[in-house]
Design an enzyme around this catalytic site. Structure first.
Site, short mmCIF file in Angstrom:
data_model
loop_
_atom_site.label_atom_id
_atom_site.label_comp_id
_atom_site.label_asym_id
_atom_site.label_seq_id
_atom_site.Cartn_x
_atom_site.Cartn_y
_atom_site.Cartn_z
CE1 TYR A 191 -9.67 -7.84 7.33
CE2 TYR A 191 -7.48 -8.09 8.27
CZ TYR A 191 -8.43 -7.32 7.62
OH TYR A 191 -8.14 -6.03 7.28
CD GLN A 200 -2.74 -1.23 2.49
OE1 GLN A 200 -2.53 -0.47 3.43
NE2 GLN A 200 -3.63 -2.20 2.55
CE1 TYR A 228 -12.34 10.07 17.96
CE2 TYR A 228 -10.12 10.71 18.55
CZ TYR A 228 -11.44 11.04 18.33
OH TYR A 228 -11.88 12.33 18.49
CG HIS A 235 -2.57 -1.01 7.97
ND1 HIS A 235 -3.20 -1.49 9.09
CD2 HIS A 235 -3.11 -1.67 6.92
CE1 HIS A 235 -4.08 -2.42 8.74
NE2 HIS A 235 -4.04 -2.53 7.43
CD GLU A 282 -13.55 3.23 14.50
OE1 GLU A 282 -13.44 2.24 15.25
OE2 GLU A 282 -12.92 4.30 14.68
#
Length: 419
Positions: A302, A115, A291, A183, A281
């Site tokens: 998963y 990513q 959070y 991530h 979210e």
């Protein structure tokens, strides 16, 4: 992408959609729909406020094509042209009037694996006096480990030469470096008083205990950073006087936030983040807020129905999302968001528009109230007949037209205009 946050769509819901070009309603398969989302009430469909923007007719135009996994969009103020990043490492300047695409020299070398790559782009709020352009990107150290970087350079457009970023340099590295290609988070936006907000993912840390990097305030992972325009920690950050905390932290306890938007009415910074199996979210981000990830979550592990952690409402030391997609809903893996404040679609003014990847549509959310007490309601999806993974969204300042970047190896940048 093989990691869960950009997971393959589970197409489970047949739904008739509205708001398409010409006002035509078409049946469309749409998995991961936000109708299964929740604003924290027992029944999110009860007493939903009326949707004055439901019957807006629009058309979709192709602005330019041939981009390889475009990731970020930013308009140059009073210029009309659009900066576009591509994840392999290219930065382009697009003229929406005729579709001309020019490469911009001077972009950094990036870690274009998983990513990672060249990710978001933002423009200095006083661009006319300070023509700095900011890029977020993944870059590696000598050991091959990667980290989310923020860099800036001055955009040179004069003299008839090709556009270039002069004197580009990294101004912040979200440490520690990790041996992971996932991530990175990596959205950037300027907020009130010129503060630069940058999201950083948890770098796919799967140790879901209380020592997870997102709960460790001594590092800058799984967090929202608030920086000065020069990349320093903002002097009013919540932990600047705490020797055991990173001074750039604004909020923490995040997993992989890939959307950030500043709400014009309040100046508040909102963001959307990926859950594990669902659990995505929308958060109204508060200074110093925790959070919850991964000690509180609405997601499951998963491939299972096993909760990752207790829900947010089971703990009093975390802030709950203003909207979420619980395990089993199909989720809303997000990327890119903006509060709409343009002239082209007055019925949508004040709405949050957020792209979703696996579900392949542009979400529209009405927002009533402010902060953690806001009521967020997802409305009929936009562009859900295109099969497009929505990577980024931006509003053209002069016209109010919406621009979206599609996540694909040979992708367009498209424009939404009134019919």
């Amino acid at each position: 992408m093989t990691d869960g946050p950009e997971r393959t769509d589970r197409r489970t819901v047949l739904r008739a959609t509205a708001g398409l070009a010409g006002g035509t309603a078409l049946p469309a398969l749409s998995g991961c729909l936000g109708g299964d989302g929740n604003d924290g009430t027992d029944d999110p469909s009860e007493d939903s406020p009326p949707d004055d923007g439901a019957d807006v007719d629009y058309e979709i135009e192709t602005v330019a094509e041939g981009f390889e996994n475009p990731w970020g969009l930013a308009f140059l103020p009073d210029d009309g042209r659009l900066l576009v990043t591509e994840r392999p490492g290219r930065l382009s300047l697009v003229d929406p009037a005729d579709g001309t695409v020019e490469g911009v020299a001077g972009a950094p070398e990036v870690f274009a694996e998983g990513q990672g790559g060249l990710l978001d782009v933002a423009v200095h709020p006083d661009y006319h006096d300070d023509p700095r352009v900011y890029l977020t990107y993944a870059a590696a150290n000598d050991a091959g480990e990667a980290a989310t970087h923020v860099g800036s350079g001055r955009l040179a457009l004069d003299g008839g030469d090709a556009p270039a970023l002069d004197e580009f340099e990294p101004i912040r590295v979200a440490e520690p470096f990790r041996d992971s290609a996932n991530h990175f988070g990596s959205r950037a936006a300027f907020g009130p008083e010129g503060a630069l907000f940058v999201t950083v993912g948890d770098r796919r840390d799967t140790d879901f205990g209380p020592d997870h990097v997102s709960q460790d305030r001594s590092n800058e992972l799984g967090a929202t950073l608030r920086l000065t325009a020069d990349g320093d920690a903002h002097p009013e950050n919540p932990f600047v006087d705490n020797p055991d905390a990173a001074d750039a932290l604004y909020s923490y306890g995040h997993r992989n936030p890939q959307a950030i938007a500043v709400r014009p009415e309040t100046g508040a910074v909102w963001q959307c983040e990926h859950g594990e199996e669902d659990g995505d979210e929308i958060n109204a981000t508060e200074r110093g807020g925790n959070y919850g990830w991964p000690i509180a979550s609405e997601a499951c592990r998963y491939g299972t129905d096993d909760p990752v952690a207790p829900g947010h409402d089971e703990r009093d030391d975390v802030i709950a999302p203003v909207h979420y997609w619980p395990c089993g809903s199909g989720g809303f893996p997000p990327s890119g968001a903006v509060f709409y404040d343009g002239e082209a679609f007055p019925e949508w003014r004040g709405d949050l528009l957020a792209g979703t990847l696996a579900a392949q549509y542009l979400g529209r959310f009405t927002v009533d109230g402010a902060g953690r007490d806001a009521t967020v309601t997802e409305r009929d999806p936009l562009l859900d007949d295109r099969g497009w993974r929505m990577r980024a969204v931006a509003v053209e300042p002069t016209t109010g037209h919406l621009y979206v970047a599609v996540d694909d190896g040979d992708a367009p940048v498209a424009r939404i205009v009134p019919a």
